[in-house]
Write a protein that holds these residues in place. Structure first.
Motif, mmCIF file in Angstrom:
data_model
loop_
_atom_site.group_PDB
_atom_site.id
_atom_site.type_symbol
_atom_site.label_atom_id
_atom_site.label_comp_id
_atom_site.label_asym_id
_atom_site.label_seq_id
_atom_site.Cartn_x
_atom_site.Cartn_y
_atom_site.Cartn_z
ATOM 1 N N GLN A 95 7.919 -5.888 -9.277
ATOM 2 C CA GLN A 95 7.956 -7.314 -8.944
ATOM 3 C C GLN A 95 6.684 -7.835 -8.301
ATOM 4 O O GLN A 95 6.535 -9.041 -8.142
ATOM 5 C CB GLN A 95 9.180 -7.659 -8.096
ATOM 6 N N GLY A 96 5.757 -6.943 -7.980
ATOM 7 C CA GLY A 96 4.485 -7.375 -7.410
ATOM 8 C C GLY A 96 4.435 -7.184 -5.904
ATOM 9 O O GLY A 96 5.468 -7.190 -5.226
ATOM 10 N N PHE A 97 3.236 -7.013 -5.404
ATOM 11 C CA PHE A 97 3.010 -6.804 -3.979
ATOM 12 C C PHE A 97 3.404 -8.034 -3.170
ATOM 13 O O PHE A 97 4.145 -7.941 -2.192
ATOM 14 C CB PHE A 97 1.534 -6.446 -3.737
ATOM 15 N N ASN A 98 2.920 -9.203 -3.581
ATOM 16 C CA ASN A 98 3.184 -10.421 -2.815
ATOM 17 C C ASN A 98 4.645 -10.850 -2.881
ATOM 18 O O ASN A 98 5.147 -11.474 -1.947
ATOM 19 C CB ASN A 98 2.280 -11.561 -3.296
ATOM 20 N N SER A 99 5.327 -10.534 -3.962
ATOM 21 C CA SER A 99 6.733 -10.935 -4.125
ATOM 22 C C SER A 99 7.709 -9.972 -3.466
ATOM 23 O O SER A 99 8.908 -10.246 -3.424
ATOM 24 C CB SER A 99 7.072 -11.041 -5.616
ATOM 25 N N THR A 100 7.200 -8.862 -2.974
ATOM 26 C CA THR A 100 8.060 -7.862 -2.339
ATOM 27 C C THR A 100 7.945 -7.996 -0.829
ATOM 28 O O THR A 100 6.858 -7.838 -0.270
ATOM 29 C CB THR A 100 7.650 -6.442 -2.769
ATOM 30 N N GLY A 101 9.055 -8.277 -0.202
ATOM 31 C CA GLY A 101 9.055 -8.412 1.252
ATOM 32 C C GLY A 101 9.410 -7.106 1.945
ATOM 33 O O GLY A 101 10.080 -6.240 1.368
ATOM 34 N N ILE A 102 8.972 -6.994 3.167
ATOM 35 C CA ILE A 102 9.274 -5.812 3.982
ATOM 36 C C ILE A 102 10.782 -5.624 4.130
ATOM 37 O O ILE A 102 11.288 -4.505 4.034
ATOM 38 C CB ILE A 102 8.590 -5.901 5.366
ATOM 39 N N ASN A 103 11.513 -6.710 4.331
ATOM 40 C CA ASN A 103 12.962 -6.595 4.511
ATOM 41 C C ASN A 103 13.643 -6.029 3.272
ATOM 42 O O ASN A 103 14.588 -5.246 3.378
ATOM 43 C CB ASN A 103 13.571 -7.941 4.906
ATOM 44 N N GLN A 104 13.175 -6.409 2.078
ATOM 45 C CA GLN A 104 13.747 -5.856 0.851
ATOM 46 C C GLN A 104 13.482 -4.358 0.772
ATOM 47 O O GLN A 104 14.366 -3.583 0.413
ATOM 48 C CB GLN A 104 13.167 -6.559 -0.379
ATOM 49 N N ILE A 105 12.268 -3.946 1.120
ATOM 50 C CA ILE A 105 11.939 -2.514 1.112
ATOM 51 C C ILE A 105 12.843 -1.760 2.076
ATOM 52 O O ILE A 105 13.416 -0.724 1.734
ATOM 53 C CB ILE A 105 10.451 -2.286 1.459
ATOM 54 N N LEU A 106 13.005 -2.296 3.283
ATOM 55 C CA LEU A 106 13.850 -1.649 4.289
ATOM 56 C C LEU A 106 15.298 -1.547 3.823
ATOM 57 O O LEU A 106 15.926 -0.497 3.970
ATOM 58 C CB LEU A 106 13.771 -2.406 5.610
ATOM 59 N N ASP A 107 15.821 -2.650 3.265
ATOM 60 C CA ASP A 107 17.210 -2.649 2.788
ATOM 61 C C ASP A 107 17.418 -1.613 1.689
ATOM 62 O O ASP A 107 18.366 -0.829 1.741
ATOM 63 C CB ASP A 107 17.607 -4.029 2.258
ATOM 64 N N GLU A 108 16.534 -1.610 0.702
ATOM 65 C CA GLU A 108 16.719 -0.712 -0.440
ATOM 66 C C GLU A 108 16.420 0.741 -0.093
ATOM 67 O O GLU A 108 16.999 1.654 -0.677
ATOM 68 C CB GLU A 108 15.880 -1.183 -1.625
ATOM 69 N N ALA A 109 15.518 0.958 0.860
ATOM 70 C CA ALA A 109 15.201 2.325 1.286
ATOM 71 C C ALA A 109 16.208 2.834 2.315
ATOM 72 O O ALA A 109 16.217 4.022 2.637
ATOM 73 C CB ALA A 109 13.791 2.381 1.872
ATOM 74 N N LYS A 110 17.005 1.903 2.838
ATOM 75 C CA LYS A 110 18.005 2.233 3.864
ATOM 76 C C LYS A 110 17.356 2.873 5.094
ATOM 77 O O LYS A 110 17.750 3.941 5.552
ATOM 78 C CB LYS A 110 19.105 3.127 3.286
ATOM 79 N N VAL A 111 16.346 2.160 5.600
ATOM 80 C CA VAL A 111 15.674 2.593 6.830
ATOM 81 C C VAL A 111 15.537 1.404 7.777
ATOM 82 O O VAL A 111 15.537 0.249 7.354
ATOM 83 C CB VAL A 111 14.271 3.208 6.555
ATOM 84 N N ALA A 112 15.394 1.724 9.037
ATOM 85 C CA ALA A 112 15.209 0.688 10.061
ATOM 86 C C ALA A 112 13.742 0.265 10.112
ATOM 87 O O ALA A 112 12.845 1.016 9.723
ATOM 88 C CB ALA A 112 15.638 1.231 11.419
ATOM 89 N N LYS A 113 13.528 -0.946 10.598
ATOM 90 C CA LYS A 113 12.161 -1.469 10.705
ATOM 91 C C LYS A 113 11.290 -0.552 11.559
ATOM 92 O O LYS A 113 10.111 -0.348 11.266
ATOM 93 C CB LYS A 113 12.184 -2.879 11.286
ATOM 94 N N ALA A 114 11.866 0.036 12.585
ATOM 95 C CA ALA A 114 11.097 0.947 13.446
ATOM 96 C C ALA A 114 10.571 2.139 12.647
ATOM 97 O O ALA A 114 9.453 2.612 12.884
ATOM 98 C CB ALA A 114 11.958 1.427 14.605
ATOM 99 N N SER A 115 11.348 2.608 11.679
ATOM 100 C CA SER A 115 10.899 3.730 10.838
ATOM 101 C C SER A 115 9.701 3.333 9.997
ATOM 102 O O SER A 115 8.765 4.118 9.812
ATOM 103 C CB SER A 115 12.024 4.197 9.909
ATOM 104 N N LEU A 116 9.736 2.113 9.490
ATOM 105 C CA LEU A 116 8.608 1.639 8.688
ATOM 106 C C LEU A 116 7.333 1.669 9.518
ATOM 107 O O LEU A 116 6.316 2.231 9.099
ATOM 108 C CB LEU A 116 8.867 0.225 8.171
ATOM 109 N N TYR A 117 7.387 1.080 10.693
ATOM 110 C CA TYR A 117 6.179 0.962 11.520
ATOM 111 C C TYR A 117 5.802 2.273 12.209
ATOM 112 O O TYR A 117 4.699 2.404 12.716
ATOM 113 C CB TYR A 117 6.313 -0.212 12.486
ATOM 114 N N GLN A 118 6.697 3.227 12.171
ATOM 115 C CA GLN A 118 6.344 4.563 12.659
ATOM 116 C C GLN A 118 5.406 5.245 11.656
ATOM 117 O O GLN A 118 4.546 6.026 12.037
ATOM 118 C CB GLN A 118 7.616 5.397 12.853
ATOM 119 N N HIS A 119 5.571 4.919 10.369
ATOM 120 C CA HIS A 119 4.805 5.579 9.309
ATOM 121 C C HIS A 119 3.681 4.715 8.736
ATOM 122 O O HIS A 119 2.691 5.256 8.236
ATOM 123 C CB HIS A 119 5.742 6.000 8.175
#
Length: 188
Positions: A21-45
């Motif tokens: 869907q493209g870099f700009n069209s993909t939001g962080i929240n969608q990535i978190l929801d589909e990956a089933k991870v918390a926002k803190a996990s994202l920013y840890q990595h």
């Protein structure tokens, strides 16, 4: 089978979504929801979405060249290796539903606005050009360096153009034609 950790799930999800869907069209929240991870996990990595995009490009380059080298490694003659590059491209484009090059797609979204991602895109294309240069130098050892370099650049440009045309046409005929023209260039 071991369950993938948060970092791996984030990367897998971002890789799929950025490409589909493209870099700009993909939001962080969608990535978190589909990956089933918390926002803190994202920013840890990953420090930011751009950092995640940079890791996506690096992983894509590693995967791309591993596949390319697997296909060319099956061939002995340098001209056969050049042909195998186009065969690999044809296979990949069909497998990826004609979505095109991850690097060109990303560049069309970010331009030169993100220097680190732009540098990664340029590094990928530079490595691919050097790869073709080496294959052509091996195929044409008797040809002077300038002539072989010109042939290598022509083949590289045919390869890159075939990617774009295949995406536009949603058909692999441009890759097959570019392959044929490349082999003709090597015969001269």
């Amino acid at each position: 089978m071991q369950k993938a950790g948060p970092r791996e799930r984030i990367m897998e999800t971002a890789t799929r979504l950025f490409y589909r869907q493209g870099f700009n069209s993909t939001g962080i929240n969608q990535i978190l929801d589909e990956a089933k991870v918390a926002k803190a996990s994202l920013y840890q990595h990953f420090s930011s979405k751009e950092d995640l995009g940079l890791h996506y490009l690096r992983a894509s380059r590693e995967t791309w060249f591993a596949g390319l080298e697997q296909w060319t490694g099956r061939k002995k003659a340098p001209a056969q290796k050049v042909a195998a590059c186009f065969d690999f491209l044809e296979y990949v484009m069909q497998q990826q539903d004609f979505l095109g090059c991850r690097f060109i797609n990303m560049l069309s979204e970010i331009g030169e606005n993100c220097a680190v991602m732009y540098a990664e895109i340029l590094a990928h294309k530079t490595k691919l050009r050097a790869y073709f240069t080496q294959l052509v130098m091996d195929a044409l050892p008797a040809k002077d360096g300038e002539g072989a370099g010109l042939t290598a650049d022509a083949i590289y440009l045919l390869f890159e153009g075939a990617i774009v045309e295949t995406k536009i046409c949603r058909n692999t005929w441009p890759i097959r034609k570019a392959r044929q023209m490349s082999l003709q260039l090597l015969e001269r």
